[in-house]
Design an enzyme around this catalytic site. Structure first.
Site, PDB file in Angstrom:
ATOM      1  CG  HIS A 156     -18.889   8.102  -1.146  1.00 45.03           C
ATOM      2  ND1 HIS A 156     -19.293   9.414  -1.258  1.00 45.03           N
ATOM      3  CD2 HIS A 156     -17.592   8.058  -1.538  1.00 45.03           C
ATOM      4  CE1 HIS A 156     -18.265  10.134  -1.713  1.00 45.03           C
ATOM      5  NE2 HIS A 156     -17.230   9.338  -1.885  1.00 45.03           N
ATOM      6  CD  GLU A 197     -19.904  12.250  -3.585  1.00 44.62           C
ATOM      7  OE1 GLU A 197     -20.060  11.336  -4.416  1.00 44.62           O
ATOM      8  OE2 GLU A 197     -18.886  12.965  -3.565  1.00 44.62           O
ATOM      9  CD  GLU A 241     -13.735   8.917   0.818  1.00 48.58           C
ATOM     10  OE1 GLU A 241     -12.907   9.020  -0.095  1.00 48.58           O
ATOM     11  OE2 GLU A 241     -14.962   8.908   0.621  1.00 48.58           O
ATOM     12  N   GLY A 281     -13.676  16.333  -2.823  1.00 49.32           N
ATOM     13  CA  GLY A 281     -14.109  17.069  -4.017  1.00 49.32           C
ATOM     14  C   GLY A 281     -13.743  18.537  -4.049  1.00 49.32           C
TER      15      GLY A 281
END
Ligand code: PEP
Length: 269
Positions: free
Chosen positions: A115, A117, A187, A193
């Protein structure tokens, strides 16, 4: 390396032959009591036909996995358990880490790997992602491999090159019969977000690029089986726009998946 066992009542997309997959990434939110309430509410809101249309995976924090596993089993929910990360070694002196075999023992089916993050805050490199993909498959689970470009990379016309490097490093070592089971989540980092999703045509273009890399590596049979999700500010209003796309087989949902009502509406969109 075993295959994911498909729910007998789950129907593939007649257009592509692929099973749709909507995954909820709860990130570092919802303690185990809140998680139990959320999944009970989600299960109450979903109709049997929703589960037949799409596979659903919930990716809670590690501390929620055991209680959710027990609940899913005891109530025979057709929801798959997922994790957000794992370590690449099966065991050892890695304080604070959780291994793929430990997740497999909790009936985890899908593990999010790479991911943005994790790449940004925990310095995960493409090589780390590759070793985690291997660990997940070795434990008979399926990785959801996250890839995507930053805004700067997009503006400089580097989107395709970035996807190529990320995907190629993560999967090129796999034999074809394993490669075809991969789930890749496109993504774009700039869409995560912030509430501003990618345009459907950009999501489709990203998915076409990713499928093209599988095609170059293993041919059209493998490329046609790989499932590709879109992730980045998906909500109940825009979900259907992405699910209609030819190369998008599902969604990876962050913020909007924390509320069971909004997640149910995304699944039903
Ligand atoms: C994510 O974290 O994978 C994600 C897509 O988040 P959000 O839906 O909140 O953009």
């Amino acid at each position: 390396m075993a295959k994911v066992k498909y729910d007998m009542e789950l129907r593939p997309n007649p257009r592509s032959g692929r099973y749709r997959l909507i995954s909820a990434n709860w990130k570092m939110n919802l303690n185990h009591l809140e998680a139990i309430q959320a999944i009970q509410k989600l299960n109450f809101l979903l109709r049997p036909s929703d589960y037949s249309y799409t596979e659903i995976s919930i990716h809670p924090p590690f501390t929620d996995l055991r209680p959710l596993q027990l609940l899913i089993d005891s109530d025979r929910m057709r929801i798959r358990l997922g994790a957000q990360n794992c370590h690449h070694e099966p065991s050892g002196a890695f304080t604070g880490e959780v291994s793929a075999p430990m997740l497999a023992r909790l009936n985890v089916s899908y593990v999010i790997v790479g991911h943005s993050e994790r790449r940004q805050y925990f310095n995960e490199s493409d090589e780390t992602v590759r070793s985690k993909v291997k660990a997940v498959f070795n434990s008979q689970m399926t990785p959801i491999i996250c890839v995507g470009e930053s805004l700067q990379e997009r503006e400089q016309g580097e989107t395709e090159a970035k996807l190529r490097t990320q995907v190629d490093t993560a999967v090129s070592f796999l034999p074809p019969e394993i490669a075809e089971r991969c789930v890749v989540a496109y993504e774009p980092i700039w869409a995560i977000g912030g509430g501003i999703s990618a345009k459907p045509e950009d999501a489709e273009q990203g998915a076409v690029t990713i499928r093209g890399i599988f095609q170059e590596l293993w041919g059209s049979d493998v490329a046609g089986k790989v499932r590709i999700q879109y992730g980045g500010s998906v909500n109940p209003t825009n979900a259907a726009n992405f699910m209609q796309l030819e190369n998008i087989d599902g969604l990876l949902v962050g913020g909007a998946a924390l509320d069971p009502e909004s997640l149910a509406r995304i699944i039903q969109a």
